[in-house]
Design an enzyme around this catalytic site. Structure first.
Site, short mmCIF file in Angstrom:
data_model
loop_
_atom_site.label_atom_id
_atom_site.label_comp_id
_atom_site.label_asym_id
_atom_site.label_seq_id
_atom_site.Cartn_x
_atom_site.Cartn_y
_atom_site.Cartn_z
N ASP A 3 -3.36 -8.02 -7.33
CA ASP A 3 -4.78 -8.33 -7.54
C ASP A 3 -5.10 -8.07 -9.01
O ASP A 3 -5.83 -7.14 -9.37
CB ASP A 3 -5.65 -7.46 -6.62
CG ASP A 3 -5.37 -7.77 -5.16
OD1 ASP A 3 -5.33 -8.95 -4.79
OD2 ASP A 3 -5.15 -6.83 -4.38
N HIS A 57 0.84 -1.20 0.00
CA HIS A 57 0.00 0.00 0.00
C HIS A 57 0.87 1.26 0.00
O HIS A 57 0.60 2.22 -0.71
CB HIS A 57 -0.87 0.05 1.27
CG HIS A 57 -1.82 -1.10 1.41
ND1 HIS A 57 -1.70 -2.05 2.39
CD2 HIS A 57 -2.92 -1.44 0.69
CE1 HIS A 57 -2.68 -2.93 2.30
NE2 HIS A 57 -3.44 -2.59 1.27
O1 PAF Z 1 -7.85 -4.39 -2.97
C1 PAF Z 1 -8.52 -4.03 -1.98
O2 PAF Z 1 -8.00 -3.81 -0.88
C2 PAF Z 1 -10.02 -3.89 -2.11
O3 PAF Z 1 -10.55 -4.85 -2.97
C3 PAF Z 1 -10.46 -2.48 -2.53
C4 PAF Z 1 -9.94 -2.12 -3.93
C5 PAF Z 1 -9.95 -1.46 -1.53
C6 PAF Z 1 -11.98 -2.40 -2.57
O4 PAF Z 1 -12.54 -2.67 -1.33
#
Ligand code: PAF
Length: 279
Positions: A146, A33
């Site tokens: 993802d 993140h």
């Molecule tokens: O990847 C994630 O953490 C979630 O799927 C997201 C994009 C924040 C949507 O809730």
């Protein structure tokens, strides 16, 4: 750093910025993140992060209730990232009584994670669409790990003419190759060691590709063979698919391929992916 819970307050705070990058998250932040936060700052000059564990993307048997949460730690990490705006809505802010609209992306949601987790991408597309409308970012940042989620969001943004540019950041890995994920925290020490098998399987298929192998089935078999040798792993699926349509490939051509997999390590289901492009 302003931490904001309501949509009205967020919109007022957002008005102070021109270009703004959004990093949507479910919290329990890790380096994956934070690398997106840095990329957002470098691209846009200002960064918003949303933290919302979205109930609509979890199936009834999944880990919504136990999904790891640590808001204080998240705030500490975001403050030093640094971050300008943090949006932390409650469930009733995002889904008030009478909420009745869902975003359904056809085709690319029907395979892989979408087949294994019915309704998952409806929940993801709905919440991301809402976040883009609330935050109104010029750019939104998502991790390549993802990979299917990225394709679903790109499709939604294109089809619904949402005025946000989707930017994809590289997968951030631990030194032994394990892709960073909030769910890694579920792993016991032996499971944590076993979990490196996902990356080892992806790299084995990538090596076959580098050696000139182009048959999709041969690469799927290579990944299965590596995964099958790990006693703590139970494979849900492996895939060698077209990176845009996500349809399984008989042969990898000019379009390259998305290698991806979902694997249970004990009771924890992990996913990982790697993009092959023409050398
Ligand atoms: O990847 C994630 O953490 C979630 O799927 C997201 C994009 C924040 C949507 O809730």
């Amino acid at each position: 750093m302003q931490v904001i819970e309501t949509i009205g307050d967020f919109r007022r705070a957002r008005a102070a910025f021109g270009r703004l990058g959004l990093v949507p998250t479910m919290g329990y932040l890790h380096e994956g993140h934070l690398s997106l936060v840095r990329q957002a700052r470098a691209t846009c000059g200002a960064v918003a992060v949303s933290i919302f564990v979205n109930p609509t993307q979890f199936g009834p048997q999944e880990d919504f209730a136990t999904y790891p949460r640590d808001t204080e730690r998240d705030m500490r990490l975001l403050r030093s990232a640094p971050t300008d705006l943090v949006f932390v809505p409650t469930v009733s802010t995002m889904y008030p009584q009478g909420f009745a609209s869902l975003v359904e992306v056809a085709g690319v949601t029907e395979v892989l994670e979408g087949a294994a987790r019915p309704g998952h991408f409806r929940g993801v597309a709905t919440v991301v669409c809402k976040l883009l409308n609330i935050v109104q970012p010029t750019h939104a940042f998502f991790g390549q790990k993802d990979a299917q989620q990225v394709v679903v969001i790109q499709t939604m943004v294109r089809d619904l003419n949402l005025p946000t540019e989707v930017v994809v950041g590289p997968t951030v890995r631990e030194p032994d190759g394990l892709a960073m994920s909030s769910r890694n925290t579920y792993l016991s020490p032996p499971e944590r060691q076993a979990a490196t098998v996902l990356y080892r399987a992806l790299v084995a298929a990538q090596q076959r590709y580098a050696q000139g192998v182009r048959e999709g089935e041969a690469m799927r078999q290579t990944m299965h063979q590596v995964l099958d040798r790990e006693p703590l792993a139970r494979t849900d699926y492996v895939s060698v698919a077209d990176p845009r349509t996500l349809q399984e490939l008989d042969a990898v051509g000019d379009q390259g391929a998305l290698l991806s997999m979902a694997v249970f390590i004990g009771t924890t289901r992990l996913i990982d992916a790697l993009l092959l492009s023409e050398p």
